[in-house]
Design a protein around this motif. Structure first.
Motif, PDB file in Angstrom:
ATOM      1  N   GLU A 161       0.810  -1.226   0.000  1.00 11.24           N
ATOM      2  CA  GLU A 161       0.000   0.000   0.000  1.00 11.24           C
ATOM      3  C   GLU A 161       0.839   1.271   0.000  1.00 11.24           C
ATOM      4  OE1 GLU A 161      -3.385   2.240   2.690  1.00 11.24           O
ATOM      5  OE2 GLU A 161      -2.933   0.148   3.096  1.00 11.24           O
ATOM      6  N   ALA A 162       1.906   1.309   0.811  1.00 10.71           N
ATOM      7  CA  ALA A 162       2.724   2.520   0.908  1.00 10.71           C
ATOM      8  C   ALA A 162       3.398   2.829  -0.429  1.00 10.71           C
ATOM      9  CB  ALA A 162       3.773   2.353   2.006  1.00 10.71           C
ATOM     10  N   GLN A 163       3.908   1.796  -1.119  1.00 16.81           N
ATOM     11  CA  GLN A 163       4.537   2.012  -2.419  1.00 16.81           C
ATOM     12  C   GLN A 163       3.504   2.441  -3.452  1.00 16.81           C
ATOM     13  OE1 GLN A 163       6.732  -1.494  -3.528  1.00 16.81           O
ATOM     14  NE2 GLN A 163       8.041  -1.405  -1.707  1.00 16.81           N
ATOM     15  N   ARG A 164       2.345   1.789  -3.429  1.00 21.69           N
ATOM     16  CA  ARG A 164       1.278   2.137  -4.378  1.00 21.69           C
ATOM     17  C   ARG A 164       0.853   3.585  -4.175  1.00 21.69           C
ATOM     18  NH1 ARG A 164      -2.034  -1.915  -3.450  1.00 21.69           N
ATOM     19  NH2 ARG A 164      -3.128  -0.874  -1.774  1.00 21.69           N
ATOM     20  N   GLU A 176       1.697  14.729   3.185  1.00 23.29           N
ATOM     21  CA  GLU A 176       0.383  14.076   3.238  1.00 23.29           C
ATOM     22  C   GLU A 176       0.448  12.735   3.961  1.00 23.29           C
ATOM     23  OE1 GLU A 176      -2.777  12.326   0.054  1.00 23.29           O
ATOM     24  OE2 GLU A 176      -2.107  14.395  -0.235  1.00 23.29           O
ATOM     25  N   ALA A 177       1.523  11.976   3.730  1.00 21.58           N
ATOM     26  CA  ALA A 177       1.643  10.655   4.349  1.00 21.58           C
ATOM     27  C   ALA A 177       2.263  10.738   5.745  1.00 21.58           C
ATOM     28  CB  ALA A 177       2.485   9.744   3.467  1.00 21.58           C
ATOM     29  N   ASP A 178       2.730  11.920   6.126  1.00 18.47           N
ATOM     30  CA  ASP A 178       3.350  12.148   7.429  1.00 18.47           C
ATOM     31  C   ASP A 178       4.572  11.248   7.631  1.00 18.47           C
ATOM     32  OD1 ASP A 178       3.610  13.521   9.814  1.00 18.47           O
ATOM     33  OD2 ASP A 178       2.389  12.085  10.937  1.00 18.47           O
ATOM     34  N   VAL A 179       5.446  11.236   6.607  1.00 17.60           N
ATOM     35  CA  VAL A 179       6.696  10.477   6.654  1.00 17.60           C
ATOM     36  C   VAL A 179       7.808  11.373   6.116  1.00 17.60           C
ATOM     37  CG1 VAL A 179       5.582   8.214   6.388  1.00 17.60           C
ATOM     38  CG2 VAL A 179       6.321   9.457   4.361  1.00 17.60           C
ATOM     39  N   PRO A 180       9.069  11.036   6.399  1.00 18.91           N
ATOM     40  CA  PRO A 180      10.182  11.829   5.851  1.00 18.91           C
ATOM     41  C   PRO A 180      10.262  11.712   4.325  1.00 18.91           C
ATOM     42  CG  PRO A 180      10.924  10.437   7.679  1.00 18.91           C
ATOM     43  CD  PRO A 180       9.529  10.021   7.349  1.00 18.91           C
ATOM     44  N   SER A 181      10.857  12.708   3.691  1.00 15.24           N
ATOM     45  CA  SER A 181      11.012  12.710   2.233  1.00 15.24           C
ATOM     46  C   SER A 181      11.825  11.518   1.762  1.00 15.24           C
ATOM     47  CB  SER A 181      11.687  14.002   1.768  1.00 15.24           C
ATOM     48  OG  SER A 181      10.856  15.103   2.026  1.00 15.24           O
ATOM     49  N   GLY A 182      12.821  11.138   2.526  1.00 12.60           N
ATOM     50  CA  GLY A 182      13.642   9.987   2.163  1.00 12.60           C
ATOM     51  C   GLY A 182      12.830   8.704   2.089  1.00 12.60           C
ATOM     52  N   THR A 183      11.848   8.582   2.967  1.00 14.00           N
ATOM     53  CA  THR A 183      10.971   7.405   2.952  1.00 14.00           C
ATOM     54  C   THR A 183      10.151   7.382   1.675  1.00 14.00           C
ATOM     55  OG1 THR A 183      10.858   7.426   5.366  1.00 14.00           O
ATOM     56  CG2 THR A 183       9.130   6.209   4.204  1.00 14.00           C
ATOM     57  N   VAL A 184       9.672   8.548   1.265  1.00 18.65           N
ATOM     58  CA  VAL A 184       8.892   8.627   0.026  1.00 18.65           C
ATOM     59  C   VAL A 184       9.771   8.256  -1.160  1.00 18.65           C
ATOM     60  CG1 VAL A 184       7.613  10.158  -1.522  1.00 18.65           C
ATOM     61  CG2 VAL A 184       7.281  10.327   0.946  1.00 18.65           C
ATOM     62  N   LYS A 185      11.008   8.755  -1.177  1.00 18.45           N
ATOM     63  CA  LYS A 185      11.929   8.430  -2.275  1.00 18.45           C
ATOM     64  C   LYS A 185      12.185   6.929  -2.327  1.00 18.45           C
ATOM     65  CE  LYS A 185      14.258  12.906  -2.195  1.00 18.45           C
ATOM     66  NZ  LYS A 185      15.514  13.599  -1.870  1.00 18.45           N
ATOM     67  N   SER A 208      11.221   4.430  -5.377  1.00 17.19           N
ATOM     68  CA  SER A 208      12.243   3.608  -6.024  1.00 17.19           C
ATOM     69  C   SER A 208      11.849   2.134  -5.986  1.00 17.19           C
ATOM     70  CB  SER A 208      13.590   3.822  -5.318  1.00 17.19           C
ATOM     71  OG  SER A 208      14.562   2.974  -5.870  1.00 17.19           O
ATOM     72  N   ARG A 209      11.466   1.642  -4.823  1.00 19.54           N
ATOM     73  CA  ARG A 209      11.073   0.233  -4.698  1.00 19.54           C
ATOM     74  C   ARG A 209       9.802  -0.059  -5.502  1.00 19.54           C
ATOM     75  NH1 ARG A 209      12.211   0.899   1.378  1.00 19.54           N
ATOM     76  NH2 ARG A 209      14.424   0.374   1.466  1.00 19.54           N
ATOM     77  N   GLY A 210       8.873   0.879  -5.475  1.00 19.38           N
ATOM     78  CA  GLY A 210       7.625   0.685  -6.217  1.00 19.38           C
ATOM     79  C   GLY A 210       7.865   0.629  -7.714  1.00 19.38           C
ATOM     80  N   ARG A 211       8.737   1.513  -8.216  1.00 13.56           N
ATOM     81  CA  ARG A 211       9.058   1.499  -9.652  1.00 13.56           C
ATOM     82  C   ARG A 211       9.732   0.196 -10.048  1.00 13.56           C
ATOM     83  NH1 ARG A 211      11.491   7.222  -8.928  1.00 13.56           N
ATOM     84  NH2 ARG A 211       9.685   8.561  -9.274  1.00 13.56           N
ATOM     85  N   ALA A 212      10.661  -0.257  -9.198  1.00 15.16           N
ATOM     86  CA  ALA A 212      11.363  -1.506  -9.495  1.00 15.16           C
ATOM     87  C   ALA A 212      10.388  -2.681  -9.508  1.00 15.16           C
ATOM     88  CB  ALA A 212      12.468  -1.745  -8.463  1.00 15.16           C
ATOM     89  N   ALA A 213       9.482  -2.708  -8.528  1.00 11.16           N
ATOM     90  CA  ALA A 213       8.497  -3.795  -8.471  1.00 11.16           C
ATOM     91  C   ALA A 213       7.561  -3.737  -9.669  1.00 11.16           C
ATOM     92  CB  ALA A 213       7.697  -3.716  -7.171  1.00 11.16           C
TER      93      ALA A 213
END
Length: 168
Positions: free
Chosen positions: A109-112, A131-140, A144-149
């Motif tokens: 869900e987080a990657q999607r 919006e997700a209340d997470v650090p920018s690095g987490t979003v990056k 990255s993982r979502g694109r690879a998947a």
């Protein structure tokens, strides 16, 4: 009529009235709605309401009239739609779009969420992070993982399609 008396009447008769209206309408949700609306109208007239000889019959009658009115309104709406409807052919979904939706569903869900917000909603990494209340690095990392998947899932689909073409 006090509030306690009205509440007691409501609790004693609501279920019975819903079942009666369900038998009349054939739609349990509709029966609940119209009985509830009838009770609201009774509450607004509670000073005169219990002066009537049969308050439950009053609720049933009002609920039935509400159901009939809703049915007529819906039928008029359908008639209007039918008269003004212009038939337009609709193309089926694009196979690539369908494959992308299926692949997105397979992502965590987080990657999607990161992929959709960034690529479909044109949000920046910082906006997604806020919006997700997470650090920018987490979003990056999620991007990255979502694109690879996605590349792997969509690449497998391409390989399967080529394999099917080669067999035929």
């Amino acid at each position: 009529m006090t509030e306690e008396e009205f509440d007691a009447f409501y609790h004693a008769s609501f279920s019975r009235l819903v079942h009666q209206l369900y038998a009349l309408t054939g739609d349990y949700s509709e029966a609940q709605d119209v009985v509830q609306e009838a009770f609201v109208r009774a509450w607004d007239r509670r000073s005169q309401f219990f002066a009537a000889d049969a308050p439950e019959a009053w609720i049933r009658t009002v609920a039935w009239r509400l159901a009939v009115s809703r049915w007529r309104r819906a039928r008029r709406g359908w008639d209007l739609l039918r008269r003004n409807h212009v038939e337009q052919p609709v193309e089926g979904p694009d196979p690539d779009h369908a494959a992308l939706v299926i692949a997105l569903r397979k992502l965590p869900e987080a990657q999607r969420q990161a992929i959709v917000l960034h690529h479909l909603c044109d949000m920046t990494v910082d906006q997604i992070a806020a919006e997700a209340d997470v650090p920018s690095g987490t979003v990056k990392a999620r991007l990255s993982r979502g694109r690879a998947a996605l590349a792997k899932l969509l690449g497998e689909r391409e390989g399967e399609a080529e394999g099917r073409r080669a067999r035929f």
